[in-house]
Design a protein around this motif. Structure first.
Motif, PDB file in Angstrom:
ATOM      1  N   THR A  47       0.822  -1.215   0.000  1.00  0.00           N
ATOM      2  CA  THR A  47       0.000   0.000   0.000  1.00  0.00           C
ATOM      3  C   THR A  47       0.856   1.265   0.000  1.00  0.00           C
ATOM      4  O   THR A  47       0.336   2.366   0.114  1.00  0.00           O
ATOM      5  CB  THR A  47      -0.891   0.031   1.248  1.00  0.00           C
ATOM      6  N   ASP A  48       2.166   1.099  -0.151  1.00  0.00           N
ATOM      7  CA  ASP A  48       3.134   2.186  -0.042  1.00  0.00           C
ATOM      8  C   ASP A  48       3.495   2.669  -1.454  1.00  0.00           C
ATOM      9  O   ASP A  48       3.947   1.884  -2.272  1.00  0.00           O
ATOM     10  CB  ASP A  48       4.337   1.586   0.697  1.00  0.00           C
ATOM     11  N   PRO A  49       3.273   3.928  -1.754  1.00  0.00           N
ATOM     12  CA  PRO A  49       3.534   4.430  -3.114  1.00  0.00           C
ATOM     13  C   PRO A  49       4.975   4.203  -3.577  1.00  0.00           C
ATOM     14  O   PRO A  49       5.236   4.186  -4.781  1.00  0.00           O
ATOM     15  CB  PRO A  49       3.249   5.932  -3.002  1.00  0.00           C
ATOM     16  N   ALA A  50       5.898   4.028  -2.647  1.00  0.00           N
ATOM     17  CA  ALA A  50       7.297   3.812  -3.028  1.00  0.00           C
ATOM     18  C   ALA A  50       7.578   2.362  -3.398  1.00  0.00           C
ATOM     19  O   ALA A  50       8.647   2.058  -3.930  1.00  0.00           O
ATOM     20  CB  ALA A  50       8.226   4.234  -1.886  1.00  0.00           C
ATOM     21  N   ALA A  51       6.635   1.464  -3.119  1.00  0.00           N
ATOM     22  CA  ALA A  51       6.871   0.046  -3.399  1.00  0.00           C
ATOM     23  C   ALA A  51       6.665  -0.254  -4.878  1.00  0.00           C
ATOM     24  O   ALA A  51       5.773   0.316  -5.521  1.00  0.00           O
ATOM     25  CB  ALA A  51       5.927  -0.819  -2.566  1.00  0.00           C
ATOM     26  N   HIS A  52       7.479  -1.154  -5.417  1.00  0.00           N
ATOM     27  CA  HIS A  52       7.334  -1.535  -6.823  1.00  0.00           C
ATOM     28  C   HIS A  52       5.991  -2.204  -7.077  1.00  0.00           C
ATOM     29  O   HIS A  52       5.494  -2.188  -8.194  1.00  0.00           O
ATOM     30  CB  HIS A  52       8.464  -2.490  -7.227  1.00  0.00           C
ATOM     31  N   SER A  53       5.418  -2.805  -6.043  1.00  0.00           N
ATOM     32  CA  SER A  53       4.159  -3.540  -6.215  1.00  0.00           C
ATOM     33  C   SER A  53       2.932  -2.633  -6.108  1.00  0.00           C
ATOM     34  O   SER A  53       1.807  -3.091  -6.301  1.00  0.00           O
ATOM     35  CB  SER A  53       4.061  -4.635  -5.155  1.00  0.00           C
ATOM     36  N   TYR A  54       3.144  -1.355  -5.809  1.00  0.00           N
ATOM     37  CA  TYR A  54       2.035  -0.445  -5.507  1.00  0.00           C
ATOM     38  C   TYR A  54       1.009  -0.400  -6.634  1.00  0.00           C
ATOM     39  O   TYR A  54      -0.183  -0.353  -6.407  1.00  0.00           O
ATOM     40  CB  TYR A  54       2.594   0.953  -5.249  1.00  0.00           C
ATOM     41  N   ARG A  55       1.474  -0.428  -7.866  1.00  0.00           N
ATOM     42  CA  ARG A  55       0.562  -0.285  -9.005  1.00  0.00           C
ATOM     43  C   ARG A  55       0.144  -1.612  -9.599  1.00  0.00           C
ATOM     44  O   ARG A  55      -0.346  -1.652 -10.719  1.00  0.00           O
ATOM     45  CB  ARG A  55       1.206   0.564 -10.096  1.00  0.00           C
ATOM     46  N   GLY A  56       0.378  -2.690  -8.854  1.00  0.00           N
ATOM     47  CA  GLY A  56      -0.063  -3.986  -9.348  1.00  0.00           C
ATOM     48  C   GLY A  56       1.055  -4.766 -10.011  1.00  0.00           C
ATOM     49  O   GLY A  56       2.150  -4.255 -10.199  1.00  0.00           O
ATOM     50  N   PRO A  57       0.751  -6.036 -10.349  1.00  0.00           N
ATOM     51  CA  PRO A  57       1.794  -6.914 -10.870  1.00  0.00           C
ATOM     52  C   PRO A  57       2.272  -6.520 -12.263  1.00  0.00           C
ATOM     53  O   PRO A  57       1.490  -6.068 -13.106  1.00  0.00           O
ATOM     54  CB  PRO A  57       1.119  -8.292 -10.901  1.00  0.00           C
ATOM     55  N   THR A  58       3.565  -6.661 -12.497  1.00  0.00           N
ATOM     56  CA  THR A  58       4.165  -6.503 -13.816  1.00  0.00           C
ATOM     57  C   THR A  58       5.146  -7.657 -13.968  1.00  0.00           C
ATOM     58  O   THR A  58       5.338  -8.449 -13.039  1.00  0.00           O
ATOM     59  CB  THR A  58       4.947  -5.177 -13.947  1.00  0.00           C
ATOM     60  N   PHE A  65       4.570 -10.774  -5.817  1.00  0.00           N
ATOM     61  CA  PHE A  65       3.191 -11.240  -5.678  1.00  0.00           C
ATOM     62  C   PHE A  65       3.133 -12.747  -5.416  1.00  0.00           C
ATOM     63  O   PHE A  65       2.054 -13.321  -5.368  1.00  0.00           O
ATOM     64  CB  PHE A  65       2.381 -10.875  -6.929  1.00  0.00           C
ATOM     65  N   GLY A  66       4.283 -13.357  -5.293  1.00  0.00           N
ATOM     66  CA  GLY A  66       4.332 -14.788  -5.059  1.00  0.00           C
ATOM     67  C   GLY A  66       4.507 -15.121  -3.598  1.00  0.00           C
ATOM     68  O   GLY A  66       4.047 -14.401  -2.716  1.00  0.00           O
ATOM     69  N   ARG A  67       5.204 -16.216  -3.325  1.00  0.00           N
ATOM     70  CA  ARG A  67       5.274 -16.744  -1.974  1.00  0.00           C
ATOM     71  C   ARG A  67       6.298 -16.013  -1.119  1.00  0.00           C
ATOM     72  O   ARG A  67       7.351 -15.618  -1.605  1.00  0.00           O
ATOM     73  CB  ARG A  67       5.641 -18.231  -2.021  1.00  0.00           C
ATOM     74  N   PRO A  68       6.001 -15.855   0.173  1.00  0.00           N
ATOM     75  CA  PRO A  68       6.970 -15.275   1.106  1.00  0.00           C
ATOM     76  C   PRO A  68       8.220 -16.160   1.212  1.00  0.00           C
ATOM     77  O   PRO A  68       8.169 -17.350   0.906  1.00  0.00           O
ATOM     78  CB  PRO A  68       6.218 -15.266   2.442  1.00  0.00           C
ATOM     79  N   GLY A  69       9.318 -15.541   1.623  1.00  0.00           N
ATOM     80  CA  GLY A  69      10.550 -16.299   1.813  1.00  0.00           C
ATOM     81  C   GLY A  69      11.336 -16.492   0.527  1.00  0.00           C
ATOM     82  O   GLY A  69      12.262 -17.289   0.480  1.00  0.00           O
ATOM     83  N   HIS A  70      10.965 -15.740  -0.521  1.00  0.00           N
ATOM     84  CA  HIS A  70      11.695 -15.816  -1.775  1.00  0.00           C
ATOM     85  C   HIS A  70      12.368 -14.482  -2.047  1.00  0.00           C
ATOM     86  O   HIS A  70      12.011 -13.451  -1.478  1.00  0.00           O
ATOM     87  CB  HIS A  70      10.760 -16.208  -2.923  1.00  0.00           C
ATOM     88  N   LEU A  71      13.337 -14.512  -2.961  1.00  0.00           N
ATOM     89  CA  LEU A  71      14.124 -13.328  -3.255  1.00  0.00           C
ATOM     90  C   LEU A  71      13.552 -12.600  -4.470  1.00  0.00           C
ATOM     91  O   LEU A  71      13.293 -13.213  -5.501  1.00  0.00           O
ATOM     92  CB  LEU A  71      15.562 -13.773  -3.542  1.00  0.00           C
ATOM     93  N   TYR A  72      13.369 -11.288  -4.337  1.00  0.00           N
ATOM     94  CA  TYR A  72      12.986 -10.443  -5.474  1.00  0.00           C
ATOM     95  C   TYR A  72      14.192  -9.578  -5.823  1.00  0.00           C
ATOM     96  O   TYR A  72      14.633  -8.767  -5.018  1.00  0.00           O
ATOM     97  CB  TYR A  72      11.775  -9.575  -5.092  1.00  0.00           C
ATOM     98  N   VAL A  73      14.736  -9.794  -7.023  1.00  0.00           N
ATOM     99  CA  VAL A  73      15.926  -9.067  -7.462  1.00  0.00           C
ATOM    100  C   VAL A  73      15.557  -8.218  -8.679  1.00  0.00           C
ATOM    101  O   VAL A  73      14.933  -8.722  -9.615  1.00  0.00           O
ATOM    102  CB  VAL A  73      17.062 -10.039  -7.846  1.00  0.00           C
ATOM    103  N   TYR A  74      15.924  -6.958  -8.656  1.00  0.00           N
ATOM    104  CA  TYR A  74      15.632  -6.102  -9.805  1.00  0.00           C
ATOM    105  C   TYR A  74      16.844  -5.245 -10.136  1.00  0.00           C
ATOM    106  O   TYR A  74      17.744  -5.070  -9.320  1.00  0.00           O
ATOM    107  CB  TYR A  74      14.417  -5.203  -9.517  1.00  0.00           C
ATOM    108  N   ARG A  75      16.878  -4.694 -11.337  1.00  0.00           N
ATOM    109  CA  ARG A  75      17.974  -3.840 -11.759  1.00  0.00           C
ATOM    110  C   ARG A  75      17.672  -2.393 -11.365  1.00  0.00           C
ATOM    111  O   ARG A  75      16.584  -1.902 -11.592  1.00  0.00           O
ATOM    112  CB  ARG A  75      18.196  -3.944 -13.257  1.00  0.00           C
TER     113      ARG A  75
END
Length: 195
Positions: A47-58, A65-75
């Motif tokens: 719900t945080d405007p600074a989060a990459h997920s704020y505007r929905g999945p891409t 948007f997947g399971r907890p305990g996994h790594l999200y890596v971005y450039r």
DNA sequence: TATGAGATCAACT
DNA sequence: GTTGATCTCATAC
């Protein structure tokens, strides 16, 4: 550090980012046997405007948007990699950004990867941390409890500090950056007190 | 110590 | 076309 620390249980991540983030401070992260003690993180709630997920999945943020305990890596800025740990319930799209480690494991390899001698600068920032540990998009979506990644619970309660997050423009006032009080390995000093 | 440019890419407007 | 969850190096004070 305890010589045989316990691995973090999978349900450790199945909680609010605001509980997981401070609880990660003092835990030990290793990738291929190389890493150290987490001293700085930031929480990003969906719900945080600074989060990459704020505007929905891409395509980029799908792991969030997947399971907890996994790594999200971005450039980041076209050059660096940044690593996050997915939290809360599956699909809640919240994560904790790993910002700094105190190097303890495989320091020689990290120095070589970074081309640096100064311990203090090896992992003090999200891009530096990923370079030192060899984290790239190849680990995007990888579970934190499967090789080459291992995450060990802290054995003592560190003193914590909190403050505004670094390098963002949206919701910049939220005090969702957490650190180990007095650590020399923070990416930037905290002004705040103990929490 | 402090500030600024450049590197380089994908999401988003 | 602009912006960004960054880092390093160069130049100025």
């Amino acid at each position: 550090m305890n010589p045989r620390p316990a691995k973090l249980r999978r349900d450790f991540f199945n909680r609010s980012v605001h509980e997981v983030a401070p609880d990660l401070i003092g835990a030990t992260l290793a990738v291929g046997g190389v890493g150290g003690v987490i001293v700085e993180v930031e929480a990003y709630h969906h719900t945080d405007p600074a989060a990459h997920s704020y505007r929905g999945p891409t395509e980029r943020n799908s792991v969030m948007f997947g399971r907890p305990g996994h790594l999200y890596v971005y450039r980041s800025y076209g050059i660096h990699w940044c690593a996050n740990v997915v939290c809360e319930a599956e699909g809640s799209a919240s994560a904790v950004l790993l910002r700094a480690l105190e190097p303890t494991l495989g320091v020689g390899l990290m120095r070589r990867r970074r081309g640096l001698r100064d311990l203090r600068l090896l992992c003090s920032g999200p891009g530096r941390l990923c370079e030192a540990l060899g984290i790239t998009h190849a680990l995007n979506g990888h579970s934190l409890d499967r090789p080459p990644i291992a995450l060990y619970a802290r054995t003592t309660e560190p003193e914590l500090t909190a403050g505004p997050r670094i390098g963002i423009t949206k919701a910049a006032e939220l005090p969702w950056r957490y650190g180990m009080k007095g650590s020399r390995f923070l990416s930037k000093p905290f002004k705040g007190g103990v929490i």
